[in-house]
Scaffold this motif. Structure first.
Motif, mmCIF file in Angstrom:
data_model
loop_
_atom_site.group_PDB
_atom_site.id
_atom_site.type_symbol
_atom_site.label_atom_id
_atom_site.label_comp_id
_atom_site.label_asym_id
_atom_site.label_seq_id
_atom_site.Cartn_x
_atom_site.Cartn_y
_atom_site.Cartn_z
ATOM 1 N N LEU A 1 0.841 -1.205 0.000
ATOM 2 C CA LEU A 1 0.000 0.000 0.000
ATOM 3 C C LEU A 1 0.875 1.253 0.000
ATOM 4 N N ALA A 2 1.852 1.285 0.887
ATOM 5 C CA ALA A 2 2.732 2.452 0.986
ATOM 6 C C ALA A 2 3.514 2.668 -0.310
ATOM 7 N N HIS A 3 3.912 1.577 -0.945
ATOM 8 C CA HIS A 3 4.654 1.695 -2.201
ATOM 9 C C HIS A 3 3.781 2.325 -3.288
ATOM 10 N N GLY A 4 2.498 1.948 -3.324
ATOM 11 C CA GLY A 4 1.580 2.539 -4.300
ATOM 12 C C GLY A 4 1.469 4.046 -4.122
ATOM 13 N N ILE A 5 1.427 4.492 -2.878
ATOM 14 C CA ILE A 5 1.364 5.924 -2.586
ATOM 15 C C ILE A 5 2.663 6.612 -3.001
ATOM 16 N N GLU A 6 3.787 5.944 -2.714
ATOM 17 C CA GLU A 6 5.092 6.527 -3.011
ATOM 18 C C GLU A 6 5.308 6.744 -4.504
ATOM 19 N N THR A 7 4.717 5.901 -5.345
ATOM 20 C CA THR A 7 4.869 6.094 -6.792
ATOM 21 C C THR A 7 4.247 7.414 -7.240
ATOM 22 N N VAL A 8 3.212 7.845 -6.533
ATOM 23 C CA VAL A 8 2.550 9.113 -6.867
ATOM 24 C C VAL A 8 3.308 10.299 -6.279
ATOM 25 N N THR A 9 3.673 10.201 -5.010
ATOM 26 C CA THR A 9 4.346 11.337 -4.358
ATOM 27 C C THR A 9 5.715 11.607 -4.972
ATOM 28 N N ARG A 10 6.391 10.559 -5.423
ATOM 29 C CA ARG A 10 7.706 10.763 -6.047
ATOM 30 C C ARG A 10 7.571 11.577 -7.328
ATOM 31 N N LYS A 11 6.561 11.260 -8.142
ATOM 32 C CA LYS A 11 6.347 11.994 -9.389
ATOM 33 C C LYS A 11 5.970 13.443 -9.135
#
Length: 336
Positions: A77-87
């Motif tokens: 779940l956290a990884h899915g969020i991180e893909t957005v925040t990184r961009k």
């Protein structure tokens, strides 16, 4: 630490010009832009994220509340969020809620104290009324893995009842009629909805799951082991096990193998979530894929969008449905 005023003085430009350089604004010549950037670097200047957010009208950070950090499901779940925040170049502030009202409440309040206006919250313990109140106070509040009709446009959720039905239908179509269920002991909606889906599917085929065939435990491998041990100790007859999640399924498989029961030759096992563990069980675990990474990314996008002032109508909803992943742990029941 250098300030924007220090940079302006050293570069011989106005505060507005430095601000435009920091925020990639127009009306600044290339030579001036490069000179200001060089001075910023030399003086070790770091832009204030919150101040920059006011200029760009974008949230500087995204708060995330999950039950725990070590569970592979929540790591995904956290990884899915991180893909957005990184961009989007947004900072993540992460906190654990532990599926306890006081801890979940404090986690959200702590994020509010840090002036976080975009949040993705996984809350199972707080009552609906309190979640609705938080959603009214926080512009970018998104609830994941839970559905509350009053704030439908703030919910990204999975149809767990449909998941339970898919799970049971697959086992029944393989020829199983004597089925056991190992479920989570936590008093939250997810296990209850999955069990309801299982009951619905079995009723359609003229079957049922007696209470004696249902075991509850912690939703981890140890809980799965203990649940199967209890079923075997009571002499319950079953040819298939439907597990609350992959961790319980893998624990169940371990206990079955300890009792020299072949999988799927003598007992079939199906899990739920499709975490990485499912691929490395032996035999590989048939399971329901929970698109949590996709759901988390969607929730993060919506949270940041809402925090920036983009709104949706209350009629919008974001429902997902699990899909079956067929591997090696489910087969036909043994013939008499």
């Amino acid at each position: 630490m250098a300030t924007i005023k220090d940079i302006a003085t050293a570069a011989g430009v106005s505060l507005a010009t430095v601000s435009r350089v920091i925020n990639n604004g127009p009306k600044v010549g290339d030579a001036t832009r490069e000179r200001v950037k060089k001075i910023m670097e030399e003086m070790g200047y770091r832009p204030n994220a919150n101040a920059r957010a006011l200029v760009t009208k974008r949230s500087a950070s995204l708060g995330v509340v999950i039950p725990e950090f070590h569970d592979p499901f929540f790591a995904t779940l956290a990884h899915g969020i991180e893909t957005v925040t990184r961009k989007q170049e947004v900072q993540i502030l992460l906190s654990a809620g532990s599926i306890e009202q006081s801890t979940e409440r404090r986690a959200i309040e702590t994020l509010l104290e840090h002036r976080v206006e975009a949040m993705v919250v996984h809350s199972k313990a707080l009552p609906d009324e309190e979640i609705i109140q938080f959603a009214s106070q926080i512009p970018g509040f998104m609830l994941i893995n839970r559905y509350i009709p009053e704030i439908a446009n703030r919910c990204v959720w999975l149809d767990n009842e449909a998941g339970g039905q898919i799970m049971a239908e697959h086992m029944i179509k393989q020829g199983h009629s004597k089925l056991a269920v190992i479920s989570s002991r936590y008093q939250i909606a997810d296990p209850a909805m999955r069990l309801q889906g299982i009951r619905n599917a079995m009723a359609e085929f003229g079957l049922s799951v007696p209470d004696s065939h249902i075991e509850y435990g912690t939703p981890d491998q140890e809980g799965g082991e203990q649940a199967v041990q209890n079923l075997l100790a009571r002499g319950i007859e079953f040819t298939g096990i439907m597990a609350y999640n992959d961790a319980m399924a893998s624990g169940a498989m371990s206990m079955l193998q300890d009792h020299n029961l072949e999988i799927p030759g003598q007992v079939s096992v199906i899990g739920y979530d499709d975490v990485l563990l499912a691929k490395y069980c032996r035999p590989k675990l048939t399971t329901l894929r929970y698109p949590i990474e996709m759901m988390a990314a969607r929730a993060a996008e919506l949270a940041l969008s809402y925090a920036s002032g983009n709104t949706k109508t209350s009629e919008d909803t974001y429902k997902y449905t699990p899909t079956i992943v067929k591997r090696e742990s489910v087969g036909r029941p043994p013939s008499r």
